[in-house]
Design a protein around this motif. Structure first.
Motif, PDB file in Angstrom:
ATOM      1  N   ASP A 189      83.313   1.714  76.936  1.00 28.89           N
ATOM      2  CA  ASP A 189      82.753   1.616  75.582  1.00 28.89           C
ATOM      3  C   ASP A 189      82.480   3.010  75.027  1.00 28.89           C
ATOM      4  N   SER A 190      82.601   3.158  73.715  1.00 29.57           N
ATOM      5  CA  SER A 190      82.216   4.393  73.036  1.00 29.57           C
ATOM      6  C   SER A 190      80.787   4.217  72.525  1.00 29.57           C
ATOM      7  N   TRP A 191      79.935   5.231  72.775  1.00 29.87           N
ATOM      8  CA  TRP A 191      78.517   5.096  72.429  1.00 29.87           C
ATOM      9  C   TRP A 191      77.952   6.436  71.997  1.00 29.87           C
ATOM     10  N   VAL A 192      77.228   6.429  70.883  1.00 30.69           N
ATOM     11  CA  VAL A 192      76.514   7.621  70.416  1.00 30.69           C
ATOM     12  C   VAL A 192      75.079   7.217  70.109  1.00 30.69           C
ATOM     13  N   PHE A 193      74.154   8.171  70.306  1.00 32.70           N
ATOM     14  CA  PHE A 193      72.740   7.835  70.179  1.00 32.70           C
ATOM     15  C   PHE A 193      71.919   9.090  69.907  1.00 32.70           C
ATOM     16  N   ALA A 194      70.881   8.926  69.105  1.00 28.28           N
ATOM     17  CA  ALA A 194      69.884   9.977  68.915  1.00 28.28           C
ATOM     18  C   ALA A 194      68.520   9.308  68.913  1.00 28.28           C
ATOM     19  N   GLY A 195      67.645   9.776  69.762  1.00 27.20           N
ATOM     20  CA  GLY A 195      66.308   9.194  69.841  1.00 27.20           C
ATOM     21  C   GLY A 195      65.293  10.249  70.220  1.00 27.20           C
ATOM     22  N   ALA A 209      69.386  17.818  60.291  1.00 25.30           N
ATOM     23  CA  ALA A 209      70.670  17.134  60.137  1.00 25.30           C
ATOM     24  C   ALA A 209      71.324  16.970  61.500  1.00 25.30           C
ATOM     25  N   LEU A 210      72.010  15.853  61.673  1.00 26.33           N
ATOM     26  CA  LEU A 210      72.754  15.642  62.907  1.00 26.33           C
ATOM     27  C   LEU A 210      73.989  14.809  62.638  1.00 26.33           C
ATOM     28  N   ARG A 211      75.001  15.019  63.443  1.00 28.67           N
ATOM     29  CA  ARG A 211      76.198  14.179  63.431  1.00 28.67           C
ATOM     30  C   ARG A 211      76.754  14.162  64.850  1.00 28.67           C
ATOM     31  N   ILE A 212      77.053  12.981  65.328  1.00 28.04           N
ATOM     32  CA  ILE A 212      77.531  12.816  66.694  1.00 28.04           C
ATOM     33  C   ILE A 212      78.788  11.963  66.701  1.00 28.04           C
ATOM     34  N   SER A 213      79.829  12.457  67.382  1.00 28.11           N
ATOM     35  CA  SER A 213      81.064  11.700  67.562  1.00 28.11           C
ATOM     36  C   SER A 213      81.310  11.537  69.053  1.00 28.11           C
ATOM     37  N   SER A 214      81.655  10.324  69.459  1.00 30.64           N
ATOM     38  CA  SER A 214      81.972  10.107  70.861  1.00 30.64           C
ATOM     39  C   SER A 214      83.349  10.671  71.168  1.00 30.64           C
ATOM     40  N   SER A 268      58.125  14.301  76.574  1.00 35.18           N
ATOM     41  CA  SER A 268      57.830  13.443  75.436  1.00 35.18           C
ATOM     42  C   SER A 268      57.899  14.238  74.131  1.00 35.18           C
ATOM     43  N   GLY A 269      58.495  13.655  73.100  1.00 33.44           N
ATOM     44  CA  GLY A 269      58.619  14.318  71.812  1.00 33.44           C
ATOM     45  C   GLY A 269      59.940  15.031  71.602  1.00 33.44           C
ATOM     46  N   MET A 270      60.686  15.247  72.692  1.00 34.86           N
ATOM     47  CA  MET A 270      61.984  15.897  72.574  1.00 34.86           C
ATOM     48  C   MET A 270      62.990  14.971  71.892  1.00 34.86           C
ATOM     49  N   ILE A 271      63.804  15.535  71.018  1.00 34.82           N
ATOM     50  CA  ILE A 271      64.902  14.793  70.408  1.00 34.82           C
ATOM     51  C   ILE A 271      66.078  14.836  71.369  1.00 34.82           C
ATOM     52  N   CYS A 331      69.617  12.233  58.901  1.00 36.89           N
ATOM     53  CA  CYS A 331      68.510  13.180  58.893  1.00 36.89           C
ATOM     54  C   CYS A 331      67.386  12.632  59.763  1.00 36.89           C
ATOM     55  N   ILE A 332      67.032  13.360  60.788  1.00 36.37           N
ATOM     56  CA  ILE A 332      65.993  12.916  61.711  1.00 36.37           C
ATOM     57  C   ILE A 332      64.736  13.757  61.498  1.00 36.37           C
ATOM     58  N   PRO A 333      63.568  13.133  61.360  1.00 36.80           N
ATOM     59  CA  PRO A 333      62.330  13.881  61.084  1.00 36.80           C
ATOM     60  C   PRO A 333      61.896  14.743  62.262  1.00 36.80           C
ATOM     61  N   ARG A 334      61.162  15.787  61.951  1.00 32.80           N
ATOM     62  CA  ARG A 334      60.690  16.686  62.989  1.00 32.80           C
ATOM     63  C   ARG A 334      59.692  16.017  63.931  1.00 32.80           C
ATOM     64  N   ASN A 335      58.678  15.397  63.366  1.00 33.62           N
ATOM     65  CA  ASN A 335      57.610  14.889  64.229  1.00 33.62           C
ATOM     66  C   ASN A 335      57.107  13.527  63.788  1.00 33.62           C
ATOM     67  N   GLN A 336      57.990  12.723  63.189  1.00 35.89           N
ATOM     68  CA  GLN A 336      57.649  11.370  62.812  1.00 35.89           C
ATOM     69  C   GLN A 336      58.331  10.414  63.775  1.00 35.89           C
TER      70      GLN A 336
END
Length: 234
Positions: A181-187, A71-76, A142-145, A222-227
């Motif tokens: 600008d306000s920006w949030v990201f998960a990759g 689970a994740l939640r991000i607020s700028s 590589s592979g790090m969230i 919800c972000i997958p572990r290794n997908q």
């Protein structure tokens, strides 16, 4: 012109609401981040729930994430007054209340398999050194969230090379992020697959809710572990 007192009042209210909503999941994050590249290395063991145990949704999501997702939640941040909040797997890693955020890009780096928070801190995009910032980003394995939340202004030290690193993590909006600008990201580092975990609020005098600043932006899911297929959820 809006009264600055209105902005300050709104900022205080925002802090109280965000802190109240996520406080039950907070934890001690240790030392405050540094002025330029202040990152804290954390060797944390992710707590596990007994098999068959039903848990409550984490990070204030509307549902419980599957066992193979985090689970994740991000607020700028809100203007240059209220800092951002980054919650991962039910824990607040960075927030205004924890006093460990800074101007520019606040970043949490997580092991994509175990969910261990490897390091967190902020890249000072106002007074920082662009070479140091770029070097740090390129060192993320590589592979790090990677979880990111802007605060204050992330554009002064934003170079094309820095933008390309985020593109390589799945960002499709970073090239359009500009002043205030306000920006949030998960990759995920090492993949160019489009991330569904990304939002931006554009600095525009016609739509800004603060004096000279856009409203904060927030997203979660919800972000997958290794997908590589990221399934977003608000």
């Amino acid at each position: 012109m809006r009264n600055p007192a209105v902005l300050n009042l709104a900022a205080v209210i925002s802090v109280l609401l965000i802190t109240w909503r996520l406080a039950i999941n907070s934890f001690d994050v240790g030392e405050k981040a540094g002025n330029n590249l202040g990152f804290n290395d954390k060797d944390q063991t992710k707590p596990k729930s007994p098999k068959g145990t039903t848990t409550e949704p984490k990070c204030s999501l509307a549902r419980v994430c599957p066992s193979d997702h985090f689970a994740l939640r991000i607020s700028s941040g809100a203007a240059n007054v209220v800092g951002p909040t980054i919650c991962f797997d039910g824990k607040i890693i960075m927030s205004h209340a924890l006093n460990n955020v800074g101007p520019g890009l606040n970043i949490v780096v997580v092991n994509g398999k175990s969910g261990t928070v490897e390091k967190f801190g902020y890249l000072n995009m106002i007074n920082g050194n662009t070479e140091d910032i770029l070097a740090y980003l390129k060192e993320i394995q590589s592979g790090m969230i990677v979880l990111v939340a802007s605060f204050d202004d992330s554009s002064p030290k934003m170079t094309d090379d820095i933008r390309e690193v985020f593109v390589g993590m799945g960002s499709t909006l970073i090239k359009s992020v500009k002043r205030r600008d306000s920006w949030v990201f998960a990759g995920r580092a090492g993949t160019e697959n489009k991330s569904l975990f990304e939002k931006q609020t554009v600095n525009d005098d016609k739509t800004n809710i603060y004096e000279g600043w856009p409203e904060l932006v927030e997203m979660g899911g919800c972000i997958p572990r290794n997908q590589t297929d990221l399934k977003g959820s608000l």
